[in-house]
Design a protein around this motif. Structure first.
Motif, short mmCIF file in Angstrom:
data_model
loop_
_atom_site.label_atom_id
_atom_site.label_comp_id
_atom_site.label_asym_id
_atom_site.label_seq_id
_atom_site.Cartn_x
_atom_site.Cartn_y
_atom_site.Cartn_z
N GLY A 1 0.84 -1.20 0.00
CA GLY A 1 0.00 0.00 0.00
C GLY A 1 0.87 1.24 0.00
O GLY A 1 2.09 1.14 -0.03
N ARG A 2 0.23 2.39 0.07
CA ARG A 2 0.99 3.64 -0.07
C ARG A 2 1.91 3.89 1.12
O ARG A 2 2.84 4.65 1.01
CB ARG A 2 0.06 4.83 -0.31
CG ARG A 2 -0.95 5.12 0.79
CD ARG A 2 -1.73 6.39 0.50
NE ARG A 2 -2.56 6.28 -0.69
CZ ARG A 2 -3.75 5.67 -0.73
NH1 ARG A 2 -4.23 5.11 0.38
NH2 ARG A 2 -4.44 5.60 -1.83
N ARG A 3 1.67 3.25 2.26
CA ARG A 3 2.55 3.46 3.41
C ARG A 3 3.48 2.26 3.64
O ARG A 3 4.14 2.17 4.67
CB ARG A 3 1.72 3.70 4.67
CG ARG A 3 1.11 5.10 4.71
CD ARG A 3 0.39 5.34 6.02
NE ARG A 3 -0.71 4.41 6.23
CZ ARG A 3 -1.94 4.59 5.72
NH1 ARG A 3 -2.20 5.67 5.01
NH2 ARG A 3 -2.89 3.72 5.94
N SER A 4 3.55 1.33 2.69
CA SER A 4 4.35 0.12 2.89
C SER A 4 5.84 0.39 2.77
O SER A 4 6.30 1.10 1.89
CB SER A 4 3.95 -0.92 1.84
OG SER A 4 4.90 -1.98 1.84
N ASP A 5 6.60 -0.19 3.70
CA ASP A 5 8.07 -0.17 3.57
C ASP A 5 8.59 -1.56 3.22
O ASP A 5 9.80 -1.79 3.21
CB ASP A 5 8.72 0.28 4.89
CG ASP A 5 8.47 1.75 5.15
OD1 ASP A 5 8.50 2.53 4.18
OD2 ASP A 5 8.22 2.11 6.32
N ASP A 6 7.70 -2.51 2.98
CA ASP A 6 8.12 -3.89 2.70
C ASP A 6 8.59 -4.03 1.26
O ASP A 6 8.02 -3.43 0.34
CB ASP A 6 6.94 -4.86 2.92
CG ASP A 6 6.62 -5.05 4.40
OD1 ASP A 6 7.47 -4.69 5.23
OD2 ASP A 6 5.53 -5.55 4.71
N THR A 7 9.61 -4.86 1.07
CA THR A 7 9.92 -5.30 -0.29
C THR A 7 9.38 -6.73 -0.41
O THR A 7 9.18 -7.42 0.58
CB THR A 7 11.43 -5.29 -0.59
OG1 THR A 7 12.09 -5.99 0.46
CG2 THR A 7 11.97 -3.89 -0.67
N ILE A 8 9.13 -7.12 -1.65
CA ILE A 8 8.44 -8.39 -1.88
C ILE A 8 9.44 -9.41 -2.43
O ILE A 8 9.86 -9.30 -3.58
CB ILE A 8 7.27 -8.19 -2.86
CG1 ILE A 8 6.35 -7.08 -2.33
CG2 ILE A 8 6.50 -9.49 -3.05
CD1 ILE A 8 5.25 -6.67 -3.29
N PRO A 9 9.83 -10.38 -1.62
CA PRO A 9 10.82 -11.37 -2.07
C PRO A 9 10.17 -12.55 -2.81
O PRO A 9 8.94 -12.70 -2.78
CB PRO A 9 11.44 -11.85 -0.77
CG PRO A 9 10.32 -11.77 0.22
CD PRO A 9 9.45 -10.61 -0.22
#
Ligand code: ZN
Ligand code: ZN
Length: 377
Positions: free
Chosen positions: A322-330
């Motif tokens: 989402g717009r506040r996500s700091d996750d990267t997607i492995p």
């Protein structure tokens, strides 16, 4: 899959947990979160909503404290039960933790920050009673991050849950008729899944017709479906504690030019993201890709929720998309892509698939078509 494979998989999970302990300098971990415990033990269909279990893990051992109601189920369903000491002594979980900490001479015991403050204080006071002291650093969702990358058993369950969800979509498209209420359609949909092998529902299904669809979290009502309605159907089957999550929007009868035009924007937003998704991308980056497609089509104000979320033992888990996500997607992450456009007073459209990030990109589990289907006539 044979039993030995399952055992190897849960051993790998424990190995990943112990690497985390090494990296953090922890002698032991206290785990109480049911989703984390389900993942770690591999025990399917044992956990419910009660906080009734505590795991204590060191480099050498793993102990699980539970009570008599669950004891037999754990014995039966725990993968690799041989690696766990199962305990149902008649003592509180905090007394049990203090005793284990003392017994193992643990000096740094990391504890999940999802335990209650009351439990945390009880452990401290029990430690005082047995004249034992240790450092207790907090785990901030560290296990949720481990769980983000799914293994073969998990992907198998997620795909099987999706198969039931796809079958239910075909069934409900044949069932929908003008005059039926949202509640009647929900009952049919959920009944079909439960009689087709689902062990539960991923969440309360959303069936939202006409203007109700403009509320992304509408609850099914007694509103009768009418010809010309768009119908937002968001639901999923639960299997082996793993969730499916899919949304399709269908039209009762023939869609209007406006409905077709807006549907096409949502579909383009969805498929643009699904095609562009690559390992290492940020959740925010993916969201912004969908937001741009919707904004350029002139509906920027009508898409106000996140693009998606991780799915697994929990219906909403990491990664956040989402717009506040700091996750990267492995590689191995399972998440949804679910853009929507909501026009208050008129209708809503959402198109959601759940899928897995593979080396070459995003592979959806869902096989239900993306076309705007006409139903009910
Ligand atoms: Zn959904
Ligand atoms: Zn979702």
């Amino acid at each position: 899959m044979c039993k030995e494979d399952d055992v190897a998989l849960v051993r790998q999970r424990m190995g990943r947990l112990r690497s985390l302990m090494d990296a953090g300098g922890y002698d032991a971990l206290i785990v109480r979160n049911n989703a984390d415990l389900r993942w770690l033990t591999g025990a399917a269909r044992v956990f419910d909503d009660e906080v009734a279990h505590t795991a204590f893990v060191t480099q050498q051992g793993a102990w699980l404290h539970t009570d008599s109601r669950y004891y037999g189920s754990f014995l039966q369903h725990m993968q690799d039960a041989g690696s766990w000491s199962l305990d149902m002594e008649q003592q509180t979980h905090s007394e049990w933790c203090a005793a284990r900490i003392k017994q193992e001479r643990a000096r740094v015991v990391a504890i999940e920050d999802t335990v209650t403050l009351g439990f945390f204080e009880d452990v401290q006071s029990e430690l005082n009673k047995v004249s034992c002291a240790c450092l207790m650093p907090r785990l901030h969702g560290d296990l949720a991050l481990l769980r983000l990358v799914k293994d073969r058993e998990e992907l198998g369950l997620l795909r099987a849950a999706q198969r039931i969800t796809d079958e239910a979509f075909t069934h409900i498209c044949d069932f929908i008729r003008p005059g039926l209420t949202e509640l009647q359609i929900r009952a049919e949909l959920e009944g079909f899944m439960l009689s087709s092998g689902a062990e539960g529902l991923s969440f309360d299904s959303i069936i939202a017709a006409g203007p109700n669809g403009a509320n992304p979290h509408a609850r099914p009502s007694a509103r009768q479906v009418q010809e010309g309605d768009l119908l937002v159907i968001d639901y999923g089957a639960l299997l082996g504690d793993y969730h499916a999550d899919m949304t399709r929007t269908v039209c009762v009868g023939t869609p209007s030019a406006e409905q077709l035009r807006v549907y096409d924007v949502v579909r383009r937003a969805h498929e643009t993201c699904a095609d562009a998704a690559r390992p290492g991308m940020g959740g925010r980056e993916l969201h912004e890709l969908a937001a741009r497609v919707i904004e350029e089509a002139g509906f920027g104000d009508c898409f106000n929720h996140g693009l998606g979320h991780g799915v697994g033992i929990e219906i909403h888990e990491r990664p956040s998309v989402g717009r506040r996500s700091d996750d990267t997607i492995p590689i191995g992450a399972v998440f949804t892509i679910e853009p929507g456009i909501y026009l208050p007073g008129k209708f809503g459209i959402r198109l959601e698939d759940c899928g897995v990030m593979e080396e070459d990109g995003y592979i959806p589990f869902a096989e239900s078509p993306h076309d705007l289907l006409s139903v009910g006539l």
